[in-house]
Design a protein around this motif. Structure first.
Motif, PDB file in Angstrom:
ATOM      1  N   ASN A  59      -7.285  12.125   2.376  1.00 59.48           N
ATOM      2  CA  ASN A  59      -7.977  11.352   1.346  1.00 59.48           C
ATOM      3  C   ASN A  59      -8.963  10.346   1.924  1.00 59.48           C
ATOM      4  OD1 ASN A  59      -6.948  12.217  -1.378  1.00 59.48           O
ATOM      5  ND2 ASN A  59      -5.050  12.021  -0.210  1.00 59.48           N
ATOM      6  N   TRP A  71     -13.264   7.948  -6.375  1.00 63.68           N
ATOM      7  CA  TRP A  71     -12.211   7.085  -6.918  1.00 63.68           C
ATOM      8  C   TRP A  71     -12.435   6.872  -8.407  1.00 63.68           C
ATOM      9  CZ3 TRP A  71     -11.800   2.406  -2.976  1.00 63.68           C
ATOM     10  CH2 TRP A  71     -11.443   2.908  -1.723  1.00 63.68           C
ATOM     11  N   PHE A  81      -7.478   0.807  -7.530  1.00 63.53           N
ATOM     12  CA  PHE A  81      -6.307   0.942  -6.674  1.00 63.53           C
ATOM     13  C   PHE A  81      -6.494   0.271  -5.315  1.00 63.53           C
ATOM     14  CE2 PHE A  81      -3.214   4.539  -7.902  1.00 63.53           C
ATOM     15  CZ  PHE A  81      -3.178   4.090  -9.196  1.00 63.53           C
ATOM     16  N   ASN A  85      -3.789  -2.099  -3.858  1.00 67.63           N
ATOM     17  CA  ASN A  85      -3.036  -1.758  -2.649  1.00 67.63           C
ATOM     18  C   ASN A  85      -3.185  -2.810  -1.565  1.00 67.63           C
ATOM     19  OD1 ASN A  85      -2.467   0.570  -4.004  1.00 67.63           O
ATOM     20  ND2 ASN A  85      -3.922   1.832  -2.865  1.00 67.63           N
ATOM     21  N   PRO A 412      -7.354   6.177 -12.652  1.00 66.05           N
ATOM     22  CA  PRO A 412      -7.371   6.527 -11.228  1.00 66.05           C
ATOM     23  C   PRO A 412      -7.471   8.040 -11.037  1.00 66.05           C
ATOM     24  CG  PRO A 412      -5.175   5.836 -11.926  1.00 66.05           C
ATOM     25  CD  PRO A 412      -6.091   5.574 -13.075  1.00 66.05           C
ATOM     26  N   TRP A 414      -6.988  11.549  -8.309  1.00 66.99           N
ATOM     27  CA  TRP A 414      -5.955  11.981  -7.364  1.00 66.99           C
ATOM     28  C   TRP A 414      -6.254  11.480  -5.957  1.00 66.99           C
ATOM     29  CZ3 TRP A 414      -7.726  15.252  -3.576  1.00 66.99           C
ATOM     30  CH2 TRP A 414      -8.930  15.920  -3.832  1.00 66.99           C
ATOM     31  N   ASP A 416      -7.302   8.360  -5.377  1.00 62.63           N
ATOM     32  CA  ASP A 416      -6.648   7.046  -5.425  1.00 62.63           C
ATOM     33  C   ASP A 416      -5.156   7.184  -5.158  1.00 62.63           C
ATOM     34  OD1 ASP A 416      -8.693   5.166  -6.123  1.00 62.63           O
ATOM     35  OD2 ASP A 416      -8.817   6.140  -8.083  1.00 62.63           O
ATOM     36  N   ALA A 417      -4.552   8.134  -5.880  1.00 61.86           N
ATOM     37  CA  ALA A 417      -3.102   8.335  -5.750  1.00 61.86           C
ATOM     38  C   ALA A 417      -2.750   8.763  -4.336  1.00 61.86           C
ATOM     39  CB  ALA A 417      -2.631   9.387  -6.754  1.00 61.86           C
ATOM     40  N   LEU A 420      -2.778   5.818  -1.974  1.00 60.55           N
ATOM     41  CA  LEU A 420      -1.620   4.943  -2.163  1.00 60.55           C
ATOM     42  C   LEU A 420      -0.378   5.557  -1.528  1.00 60.55           C
ATOM     43  CD1 LEU A 420       0.010   2.627  -3.359  1.00 60.55           C
ATOM     44  CD2 LEU A 420       0.076   3.868  -5.519  1.00 60.55           C
ATOM     45  N   VAL A 421      -0.104   6.811  -1.896  1.00 61.72           N
ATOM     46  CA  VAL A 421       1.084   7.478  -1.366  1.00 61.72           C
ATOM     47  C   VAL A 421       0.966   7.621   0.148  1.00 61.72           C
ATOM     48  CG1 VAL A 421       2.352   9.653  -1.367  1.00 61.72           C
ATOM     49  CG2 VAL A 421       1.565   8.680  -3.522  1.00 61.72           C
TER      50      VAL A 421
END
Lengths: 460, 217
Positions: A59, A71, A81, A85, A412, A414, A416-417, A420-421
């Motif tokens: 990402n 984003w 995000f 974060n 958001p 994917w 962004d997700a 984060l993950v």
């Protein structure tokens, strides 16, 4: 005149180690993960973390190659995000400095068993945090130009009146000081690792890192003063860092942000989330490496009490914000808070309140404070809640501020997700490498606290 | 002073009492070649309390070139060794205040002198806005100053010493307490070890160092 000198033992709320533990027991227990081939549990955790780190890398590549159009950020929600974060990870880091510096100044000797974990966690959390503002610039290779005042071709300097520029200095100082503090504490323990090492390469590397430490008392005398001074400057530093982060919001005129409660509110939240993360990491690691006798349930209980106290502070801040918004009589302020609780992002608001205020109330019960498997869900939920707190502050204030014509929604993507993950992958990969290669418990400090009492050497 | 030269091939540690040379090689032995000189004696204690008592004796005897080596800072040992307060905080804090002054000067010069931007008649040297960065630079310079001063004062960065070679360090790192009398001291004589015997030390050894040693590790 029965006054007796106060001993380390008197200051301990509970015994640090089981009765009869010797120096060798402590050395062996702490050195075991460094000196033996990693266990299956370690490999499983490490593979999982590497997988998440891969998601992060993918990402980051997408973001850097295609820009932050990938984003969900838009107009009016320009901070999504990434800033959520950033604040989240910096907050996580604060528990480490709190444990290593503030609890040191208060002579809380129980901290010795968890201080090293927590300091390492600070360092890795700050590292995760800085990824986001740098990525948010869109062109990270130009970030130095925007962030650092250096003599450049345009004769332009950075704007020192901007809280964003204060952030650059605050976070870079925080990262540097955390690293130095951590390394300073590691030196005597690296010397122990060097002296225990059998393989010449291990002996060389630990020897190099321990800088030739030989336990000289002339050195200890300076070392202790240096450590105390570090604690004394790290304490205002940790309070200043999250305060400066909160100025990013408080110094603006956006409703819901422009409020004087932000610095203490942010610091309390940071401590809550940080302690939750320390507890989570400690519970997993003591299980993974069989350190239950050095990091006892009593340690966990004390940490949970601090979490309960900060959860109450955070709950008070939520209530106070609502009250002040109503009491101010400002239309926009009142609307923003009603919109938080009842608008399109109400699910985020109520997740935050549930996880940060209601769930920690379980910690009033001793069973939840002492049973690792009961506290793990609580600390995970607290971290979820603290992440939502930053989401609520940033997104709900921006998406409906003044003119309804300028309102919008934030969705958001994917990417962004994934970031984060993936940042958890970066964090846990570093944590696992740390526990594999460096002493995870401050051995010399723990031995000092434990053995001096057996020896009865208390001179004034 | 009195520094007996020991023949090549001996290891770092010689048991003076029996006069025999330990035959079993220890870690680091293979590095020790060439001539060695005796650089002091070391007494090892199992109890920090006994070390403190011994240190008081050595201090009162007027020794200057000596040191204690411990796995953790022992309470009361500084006083027993006659050490004063460390000057480290004074130096580090001076560096910190220098950093703060430089940070304020930098912000003043960049905002008010080098590239002044006039906005709504506001002052160019708006010092309250410069406080956070000034504070952060104070902390950064103090921290860096503490580490650099500490490295210098603790004499770190010297990876090699007789204690490391002889294996005494490995015992100290774990749980023993050492008192080293250096041959460099004016009071040094062959009878120096009797001072340690008198202090109740049952494990006294001679310390050797290679002559003209150029190694870093």
């Amino acid at each position: 005149m029965s006054a007796r000198p106060v001993t380390t033992e008197d200051l301990l709320p509970f015994p640090l180690v089981p009765e009869g533990t010797t120096a060798k027991d402590i050395d062996d227990a702490v050195s075991l993960p460094m000196e033996s081939f990693p266990t299956r549990r370690w490999w499983i955790a490490f593979s999982f973390s590497l997988g998440l780190l891969l998601i992060f890398s993918v990402n980051v590549t997408i973001t850097v190659s295609q820009g932050i159009g990938t984003w969900g950020v838009n107009n009016p929600v320009g901070w999504g995000f990434a800033i959520v974060n950033l604040v989240f990870w910096i907050g996580i880091g604060h528990a480490g400095t709190l444990i290593s510096a503030i609890l040191f100044l208060f002579r809380q000797h129980w901290r010795t068993a968890i201080a090293r974990f927590a300091e390492a966690m600070t360092l890795f959390a700050v590292l995760c945090a800085v990824q986001f503002p740098v990525l948010h610039t869109g062109r990270p290779w130009l970030a130095i130009y925007w962030m650092v005042p250096y003599p450049n071709h345009n004769n332009l300097w950075t704007n020192f009146r901007s809280p964003l520029e204060w952030d650059v200095f605050a976070i870079s100082t925080y990262g540097t000081v955390s690293f130095l503090f951590w390394f300073l504490g590691l030196i005597p323990d690296l010397a122990l690792a060097r002296d225990r090492a059998k393989h010449p390469l291990r002996k060389f590397i630990y020897g190099l890192l321990s800088l030739g430490w030989n336990g000289s008392n002339r050195a200890w005398s300076h070392y202790e003063r240096a450590y105390g001074l570090f604690a004394a400057i790290a304490t205002p530093l940790v309070l200043s860092v999250h305060s400066v982060i909160s100025f990013d919001f408080a110094a603006s005129i956006v409703p819901g942000w422009h409020t004087t409660i932000f610095p203490p509110y942010f610091v309390a939240g940071a401590i809550l989330s940080g302690f939750a993360m320390v507890t989570l990491v400690v519970v997993l690691l003591r299980k993974m490496f069989n350190l239950q006798h050095l990091v006892t349930e009593s340690h966990l209980e004390v940490m949970n009490k601090i979490m309960l106290a900060t959860a109450l502070m955070v709950g008070y801040a939520y209530a106070s914000e609502f009250f002040v918004a109503w009491y101010s009589g400002v239309l926009y302020e009142k609307y923003v808070f009603l919109n938080r609780a009842m608008g399109p992002y109400a699910w985020g608001y109520w997740s935050m309140v549930t996880c940060n205020v209601f769930v920690p109330q379980l910690l009033w019960f001793k069973k939840f404070r002492r049973n690792p498997w009961l506290m793990v869900p609580i600390v995970i939920l607290v971290n979820v809640g603290m992440w939502f707190e930053r989401f609520v502050i940033i997104v709900t204030s921006l998406h409906r501020d003044y003119l309804p014509a300028a309102w919008g929604m934030y969705h958001p993507t994917w990417v962004d997700a994934g970031l984060l993950v993936g940042s958890f992958g970066l964090f846990f990969t570093l944590v696992l490498l740390f526990v594999r290669f460096l002493p995870t418990i401050a051995v010399s400090e723990l031995k000092g606290a434990v053995l001096q009492k057996h020896a009865g050497a208390h001179h004034e | 002073m009195n520094k007996p030269i020991v023949e090549a091939g001996t290891v770092g540690l010689v048991d003076d009492l029996s006069g025999t040379i330990p035959s079993k090689p220890k870690l680091g032995d293979k590095l020790l070649e060439g001539k060695q000189e005796k650089v002091g004696v070391v007494g090892l204690f199992d109890d920090p309390h006994a070390l403190v008592k011994a240190a008081e004796k050595v201090r009162d005897a007027g020794w200057k070139q000596w040191d204690c080596h411990t796995p953790f800072p022992v309470h009361g040992l500084d006083a027993a060794m006659g050490l004063g307060w460390s000057k480290l905080p004074t130096i580090a804090l001076s560096l910190g205040f220098t950093g703060a002054a430089l940070a304020l000067l930098m912000q003043y010069w960049m905002s008010a002198v080098s590239y002044p931007v006039h906005i709504g008649g506001k002052p160019l040297f708006s010092w309250p806005a410069f406080v956070p960065i000034t504070f952060e630079m104070f902390v950064l310079f103090t921290a860096a100053g503490t580490v650099l001063t500490g490295l210098w004062m603790c004499k770190l960065g010297r990876w090699h010493s007789p204690l490391h070679d002889s294996g005494v360090m490995a015992e100290v790192s774990s749980s023993r307490f050492a008192l080293v009398l250096s041959a460099k001291d004016e009071l040094w004589s062959d009878g120096a070890r009797s001072l340690l015997d008198e202090a109740g030390c049952t494990d006294v050894r001679d310390l050797f160092e290679d002559v003209d040693d150029g190694r870093i590790l």
